[in-house]
Scaffold this active site. Sequence first.
Site, PDB file in Angstrom:
ATOM      1  CB  SER A   1      -0.974  -0.048   1.183  1.00 29.58           C
ATOM      2  OG  SER A   1      -1.944   0.961   1.074  1.00 29.58           O
TER       3      SER A   1
ATOM      4  CG  HIS B   1      -5.362   0.019  -2.221  1.00 26.29           C
ATOM      5  ND1 HIS B   1      -5.632  -1.024  -1.363  1.00 26.29           N
ATOM      6  CD2 HIS B   1      -4.479   0.832  -1.575  1.00 26.29           C
ATOM      7  CE1 HIS B   1      -4.944  -0.842  -0.231  1.00 26.29           C
ATOM      8  NE2 HIS B   1      -4.244   0.266  -0.346  1.00 26.29           N
TER       9      HIS B   1
ATOM     10  CD  GLU C   1      -7.817  -3.668  -2.022  1.00 28.42           C
ATOM     11  OE1 GLU C   1      -8.560  -4.640  -1.742  1.00 28.42           O
ATOM     12  OE2 GLU C   1      -8.099  -2.484  -1.740  1.00 28.42           O
TER      13      GLU C   1
END
Length: 271
Positions: A132, A174, A201
């Site tokens: 992330s 994402h 993800e």
Amino acid sequence: MPLSSQPAILIIGGAEDKVHGREILQTFWSRSGGNDAIIGIIPSASREPLLIGERYQTIFSDMGVKELKVLDIRDRAQGDDSGYRLFVEQCTGIFMTGGDQLRLCGLLADTPLMDRIRQRVHNGEISLAGTSAGAAVMGHHMIAGGSSGEWPNRALVDMAVGLGIVPEIVVDQHFHNRNRMARLLSAISTHPELLGLGIDEDTCAMFERDGSVKVIGQGTVSFVDARDMSYTNAALVGANAPLSLHNLRLNILVHGEVYHQVKQRAFPRVT
């Protein structure tokens, strides 16, 4: 040493499996030395660094390692901490958690600790993984924020300086989960020399030392190559105007497939 056991750079799109197969985390563990691994966890991007650090500490401890340490860096002075620097000299893997990429860069960029981590990664001495926000910081140019769900436009993306681990890329995480293709294209429009990576993800782009990038996980990695882009109106229109980008090359890869940076080609999974 076979490629499959050498240190690598793992760029993870976030929300990786932490409970069941843990394939991505297992791969990082393996590339860091497996049961002989000495792993440092950097949770500095998180608003709850102690909690997130302990979570990954438990995961890697369950896998079995030689040593684990959470590098709980909350101010820039700790980027010169002698204990942390000594650990980085001894470690075989560093894992950067999710959170806020601007916070992570603000704490680590241009510190002796980060400079040494980068040097050891580039020398092929340790593995480095980021998920992330920890993925977003991998390039020199970094997507710091923005919006999604619109046409590509320069106002859609906020850029900042990353940690420069893989300086020739720009990463969005994402990716399809949050409809970020337009955001990545907007970033590429002003930096066509960079390879854009959109990572879903529970999916990872693993950079090997031979220039290959292997996809691991449940989703896709989108490679946007604008190096042969023949035209863009980015310099001619306002920040909110739709962007025109001609002659882009897009490759979308799934688990087991490989993209080669030098050859600028994608290869299917070998079965």
